[in-house]
Design an enzyme around this catalytic site. Structure first.
Site, PDB file in Angstrom:
ATOM      1  N   ARG A 102       0.818  -1.206   0.000  1.00 45.60           N
ATOM      2  CA  ARG A 102       0.000   0.000   0.000  1.00 45.60           C
ATOM      3  C   ARG A 102       0.853   1.258   0.000  1.00 45.60           C
ATOM      4  O   ARG A 102       0.482   2.281  -0.528  1.00 45.60           O
ATOM      5  CB  ARG A 102      -0.912  -0.016   1.235  1.00 45.60           C
ATOM      6  CG  ARG A 102      -1.803   1.194   1.376  1.00 45.60           C
ATOM      7  CD  ARG A 102      -2.671   1.092   2.619  1.00 45.60           C
ATOM      8  NE  ARG A 102      -3.509  -0.080   2.577  1.00 45.60           N
ATOM      9  CZ  ARG A 102      -3.782  -0.852   3.632  1.00 45.60           C
ATOM     10  NH1 ARG A 102      -3.286  -0.573   4.811  1.00 45.60           N
ATOM     11  NH2 ARG A 102      -4.561  -1.900   3.504  1.00 45.60           N
ATOM     12  N   TYR A 103       2.006   1.176   0.659  1.00 47.07           N
ATOM     13  CA  TYR A 103       2.915   2.321   0.770  1.00 47.07           C
ATOM     14  C   TYR A 103       4.160   1.987  -0.042  1.00 47.07           C
ATOM     15  O   TYR A 103       4.610   0.836  -0.025  1.00 47.07           O
ATOM     16  CB  TYR A 103       3.290   2.545   2.233  1.00 47.07           C
ATOM     17  CG  TYR A 103       2.089   2.708   3.150  1.00 47.07           C
ATOM     18  CD1 TYR A 103       1.423   3.927   3.238  1.00 47.07           C
ATOM     19  CD2 TYR A 103       1.616   1.643   3.913  1.00 47.07           C
ATOM     20  CE1 TYR A 103       0.326   4.078   4.069  1.00 47.07           C
ATOM     21  CE2 TYR A 103       0.521   1.791   4.748  1.00 47.07           C
ATOM     22  CZ  TYR A 103      -0.127   3.007   4.827  1.00 47.07           C
ATOM     23  OH  TYR A 103      -1.218   3.154   5.650  1.00 47.07           O
ATOM     24  N   ARG A 106       7.425   0.009   1.582  1.00 44.19           N
ATOM     25  CA  ARG A 106       7.304  -1.161   2.451  1.00 44.19           C
ATOM     26  C   ARG A 106       6.134  -2.055   2.050  1.00 44.19           C
ATOM     27  O   ARG A 106       5.123  -1.563   1.571  1.00 44.19           O
ATOM     28  CB  ARG A 106       7.168  -0.737   3.914  1.00 44.19           C
ATOM     29  CG  ARG A 106       6.033   0.229   4.211  1.00 44.19           C
ATOM     30  CD  ARG A 106       6.426   1.118   5.392  1.00 44.19           C
ATOM     31  NE  ARG A 106       5.336   1.906   5.939  1.00 44.19           N
ATOM     32  CZ  ARG A 106       4.939   3.085   5.432  1.00 44.19           C
ATOM     33  NH1 ARG A 106       5.483   3.564   4.329  1.00 44.19           N
ATOM     34  NH2 ARG A 106       3.974   3.761   6.025  1.00 44.19           N
ATOM     35  N   CYS A 115      -2.220 -17.712  14.978  1.00 45.36           N
ATOM     36  CA  CYS A 115      -1.692 -16.913  16.084  1.00 45.36           C
ATOM     37  C   CYS A 115      -1.557 -17.791  17.319  1.00 45.36           C
ATOM     38  O   CYS A 115      -2.192 -18.835  17.421  1.00 45.36           O
ATOM     39  CB  CYS A 115      -2.616 -15.747  16.403  1.00 45.36           C
ATOM     40  SG  CYS A 115      -2.736 -14.574  15.046  1.00 45.36           S
ATOM     41  N   CYS A 119      -7.269 -12.845  19.453  1.00 46.30           N
ATOM     42  CA  CYS A 119      -7.822 -11.672  20.123  1.00 46.30           C
ATOM     43  C   CYS A 119      -9.225 -11.456  19.578  1.00 46.30           C
ATOM     44  O   CYS A 119      -9.419 -11.413  18.365  1.00 46.30           O
ATOM     45  CB  CYS A 119      -6.982 -10.446  19.819  1.00 46.30           C
ATOM     46  SG  CYS A 119      -5.215 -10.756  19.969  1.00 46.30           S
ATOM     47  N   CYS A 122      -9.861  -8.946  16.795  1.00 42.54           N
ATOM     48  CA  CYS A 122      -8.962  -8.992  15.638  1.00 42.54           C
ATOM     49  C   CYS A 122      -9.575  -8.357  14.390  1.00 42.54           C
ATOM     50  O   CYS A 122     -10.660  -8.719  13.961  1.00 42.54           O
ATOM     51  CB  CYS A 122      -8.570 -10.436  15.327  1.00 42.54           C
ATOM     52  SG  CYS A 122      -7.431 -10.535  13.936  1.00 42.54           S
ATOM     53  N   ARG A 124      -8.309  -8.551  11.428  1.00 40.11           N
ATOM     54  CA  ARG A 124      -8.113  -9.400  10.243  1.00 40.11           C
ATOM     55  C   ARG A 124      -8.838 -10.730  10.431  1.00 40.11           C
ATOM     56  O   ARG A 124      -8.395 -11.783   9.982  1.00 40.11           O
ATOM     57  CB  ARG A 124      -6.607  -9.626  10.055  1.00 40.11           C
ATOM     58  CG  ARG A 124      -6.122  -9.098   8.743  1.00 40.11           C
ATOM     59  CD  ARG A 124      -4.645  -9.258   8.522  1.00 40.11           C
ATOM     60  NE  ARG A 124      -4.106  -8.000   8.079  1.00 40.11           N
ATOM     61  CZ  ARG A 124      -2.960  -7.479   8.477  1.00 40.11           C
ATOM     62  NH1 ARG A 124      -2.193  -8.112   9.325  1.00 40.11           N
ATOM     63  NH2 ARG A 124      -2.572  -6.319   8.003  1.00 40.11           N
ATOM     64  N   ASP A 282     -10.348  -0.879  14.176  1.00 40.02           N
ATOM     65  CA  ASP A 282     -10.911  -0.894  12.818  1.00 40.02           C
ATOM     66  C   ASP A 282     -12.342  -1.413  12.860  1.00 40.02           C
ATOM     67  O   ASP A 282     -12.729  -2.122  13.786  1.00 40.02           O
ATOM     68  CB  ASP A 282     -10.064  -1.811  11.921  1.00 40.02           C
ATOM     69  CG  ASP A 282      -8.631  -1.311  11.810  1.00 40.02           C
ATOM     70  OD1 ASP A 282      -8.430  -0.087  11.796  1.00 40.02           O
ATOM     71  OD2 ASP A 282      -7.717  -2.161  11.751  1.00 40.02           O
ATOM     72  N   ASP A 319      -6.943   3.669  10.810  1.00 39.36           N
ATOM     73  CA  ASP A 319      -6.617   3.069   9.514  1.00 39.36           C
ATOM     74  C   ASP A 319      -7.901   3.107   8.688  1.00 39.36           C
ATOM     75  O   ASP A 319      -8.886   2.455   9.033  1.00 39.36           O
ATOM     76  CB  ASP A 319      -6.107   1.627   9.706  1.00 39.36           C
ATOM     77  CG  ASP A 319      -5.120   1.234   8.621  1.00 39.36           C
ATOM     78  OD1 ASP A 319      -5.191   1.818   7.511  1.00 39.36           O
ATOM     79  OD2 ASP A 319      -4.287   0.345   8.861  1.00 39.36           O
ATOM     80  N   LYS A 326      -3.277   4.765   6.859  1.00 35.04           N
ATOM     81  CA  LYS A 326      -3.287   5.164   8.270  1.00 35.04           C
ATOM     82  C   LYS A 326      -3.178   6.676   8.379  1.00 35.04           C
ATOM     83  O   LYS A 326      -2.343   7.278   7.703  1.00 35.04           O
ATOM     84  CB  LYS A 326      -2.066   4.567   8.971  1.00 35.04           C
ATOM     85  CG  LYS A 326      -2.089   3.063   9.100  1.00 35.04           C
ATOM     86  CD  LYS A 326      -0.886   2.592   9.925  1.00 35.04           C
ATOM     87  CE  LYS A 326      -0.907   1.105  10.143  1.00 35.04           C
ATOM     88  NZ  LYS A 326      -0.666   0.358   8.882  1.00 35.04           N
TER      89      LYS A 326
HETATM   90  C1  LIG Z   1       0.008  -0.692   8.756  1.00 37.35           C
HETATM   91  C2  LIG Z   1       0.614  -1.071   7.498  1.00 37.35           C
HETATM   92  C3  LIG Z   1       1.980  -0.837   7.263  1.00 37.35           C
HETATM   93  C4  LIG Z   1       2.897  -0.230   8.292  1.00 37.35           C
HETATM   94  O1  LIG Z   1       2.704   1.149   8.417  1.00 37.35           O
HETATM   95  P1  LIG Z   1       3.724   2.009   9.300  1.00 37.35           P
HETATM   96  O2  LIG Z   1       3.069   3.351   9.345  1.00 37.35           O
HETATM   97  O3  LIG Z   1       5.026   1.999   8.592  1.00 37.35           O
HETATM   98  O4  LIG Z   1       3.825   1.350  10.629  1.00 37.35           O
HETATM   99  C5  LIG Z   1       2.489  -1.181   6.042  1.00 37.35           C
HETATM  100  N1  LIG Z   1       1.717  -1.741   5.087  1.00 37.35           N
HETATM  101  C6  LIG Z   1       0.419  -1.971   5.290  1.00 37.35           C
HETATM  102  C7  LIG Z   1      -0.375  -2.583   4.186  1.00 37.35           C
HETATM  103  C8  LIG Z   1      -0.185  -1.650   6.503  1.00 37.35           C
HETATM  104  O5  LIG Z   1      -1.490  -1.907   6.700  1.00 37.35           O
HETATM  105  S1  SF4 Z   2      -4.954  -9.128  16.584  1.00 40.04           S
HETATM  106 FE1  SF4 Z   2      -5.481 -10.827  15.183  1.00 40.04          FE
HETATM  107  S2  SF4 Z   2      -3.596 -11.146  14.022  1.00 40.04           S
HETATM  108 FE2  SF4 Z   2      -3.026  -9.966  15.836  1.00 40.04          FE
HETATM  109  S3  SF4 Z   2      -2.428 -11.514  17.379  1.00 40.04           S
HETATM  110 FE3  SF4 Z   2      -4.576 -11.034  17.714  1.00 40.04          FE
HETATM  111  S4  SF4 Z   2      -5.690 -12.592  16.550  1.00 40.04           S
HETATM  112 FE4  SF4 Z   2      -3.589 -12.572  15.784  1.00 40.04          FE
END
Ligand SMILES: *Cc1c(COP(=O)(O)O)cnc(C)c1O
Ligand code: SF4
Length: 366
Positions: A102-103, A106, A115, A119, A122, A124, A282, A319, A326
């Site tokens: 996305r960025y 990175r 995991c 959590c 979560c 995701r 989120d 986010d 973010k």
């Molecule tokens: C959160 C996230 C990051 C990391 O973002 P930072 O601001 O560098 O901590 C990188 N890629 C994706 C897709 C993310 O969701």
């Molecule tokens: S937030 Fe989701 S991905 Fe992160 S440790 Fe907890 S269960 Fe795993």
């Protein structure tokens, strides 16, 4: 594979976590006894259940901050219209499975969707505990990363990358080590809190063996998570030159009071962990019971500045949906009233200060 002694501990500790409905009912943890087996099964079908053994005693003593994070409740089955399957748009910027780019500098790589604990909030939750990676997805991810020279940092997330056994992690490190434009490998993990014995000398050696700059972003949400074993694991990272930053989620009834938040953040710094991000939860489906109003979140974070050490203060983050990214939330007022003339809010007494900052280009005063 024969495990040596230290290596064996974490497998044993992971096996002690509560991951079946039978065991959960048997252990008789407060919130669960009121749920029917069929409800627990339904909840588990949305996001698997795993309660870390390390917190079981505290949870049984009704420690809300720990229980609410790991013990399933009926609220997870209530969905609101604004809640989303993919709350931050992971799939929109996914060039190959398991990778989100996305960025520009990175990528986020999910080498596993498992995991050491699940959590209940979560974000995701539609991927975690459902999807799987394999040799083919790994190959495609490494290929993409090596072909894109603008990528400077690889973030291993998931799931939790540190649940992977050493040989697989070693393979990931070896592949990334071969790519010259990758300078940083960052691991997003909850392991130092929920499975601290995983931080073994062998693990440290294989991370360092990559020759890259390794950073760890540890996910911890309340001061009680810093058990002696967790403190030990964090020390091991620090003493091996691996910087650790804290990522927390701002969670209702867990850390949404000033006292709980300050205690979490200061304990982190005492453990040489720098608070980095405090995430506003989120909009994941079935997680409404973890959110507080955004206005309250902003006020909480605002109250920290001017009160506790700057070292302890994280950035409040939202986010945005659909992969819009973010954004840091500014708690203090900062308005450009007219050209280069600003109104800024004092964190000490809340007064509004009007101040002129220089224009550019500036003519020298004679
Ligand atoms: C959160 C996230 C990051 C990391 O973002 P930072 O601001 O560098 O901590 C990188 N890629 C994706 C897709 C993310 O969701
Ligand atoms: S937030 Fe989701 S991905 Fe992160 S440790 Fe907890 S269960 Fe795993």
């Amino acid at each position: 594979m024969k495990l040596n002694q230290t290596e064996g501990h974490w497998h044993r500790d992971l096996a002690k976590s509560i991951s079946s409905i039978d065991k959960l009912i048997q252990e008789d943890v407060a919130a669960c006894e009121k749920l029917e087996r069929s409800e627990l099964e339904k909840i588990k079908s949305h996001l698997d259940i795993r309660v870390p053994a390390t917190f079981l005693d505290e949870i049984k003593k009704n420690n809300t901050a720990l229980a609410k994070q790991f013990i399933p409740t009926r609220s997870e089955l209530i969905f609101f219209p604004e809640e989303l399957e993919d709350p931050i748009g992971d799939h929109i910027f996914s060039p190959v499975p398991g990778l989100t780019h996305r960025y520009p500098d990175r990528v986020l790589f999910k080498p596993t969707y498992t995991c050491a604990s699940y959590c209940r909030f979560c974000f995701r939750r539609t991927q975690v505990s459902h999807q799987k990676s394999n040799a083919e997805t790994y190959r495609a991810a490494f290929h993409y990363i090596s072909e894109h020279s603008e990528i400077w940092e690889v973030i291993l997330s998931g799931g939790d990358p540190l649940v992977l056994p050493d040989p697989i992690l070693e393979q990931i490190m070896t592949e990334l080590a071969k790519i010259p434009h990758i300078k940083i490998i960052r691991l997003h993990t909850r392991i130092p809190s929920v499975l601290p014995t995983r931080i073994t000398p062998q693990l440290i050696a294989l991370l360092k063996g990559s020759g890259k700059s390794i950073w760890v972003a540890v996910h911890i949400n309340c001061a009680e998570e810093f058990t002696p074993a967790c403190t030990q694991a964090l020390s091991t990272l620090a003493e091996n030159g691996i910087p650790v930053v804290l990522q927390s989620v701002l969670l209702k009834d867990i850390n949404d009071s000033e006292d709980a938040l300050i205690s979490l953040l200061k304990t982190a710094v005492e453990n040489r962990v720098k608070p980095y991000y405090l995430h506003y939860p989120d909009l994941a489906r079935g997680t409404e019971h973890f959110r507080i109003p955004l206005k309250k979140a902003i006020a909480l974070v605002k109250g920290l500045r001017g009160k506790i050490s700057g070292l302890s203060i994280p950035q409040l983050i939202i986010d945005l949906p659909e992969g819009k990214g973010k954004i840091p939330v500014n708690a203090h007022k900062m308005v450009e009233v007219s050209e280069n003339f600003w109104e800024l809010e004092s964190p000490i007494d809340g007064s509004l200060i009007q101040i002129r900052y220089p224009q550019e280009p500036r003519k020298e005063q004679k």
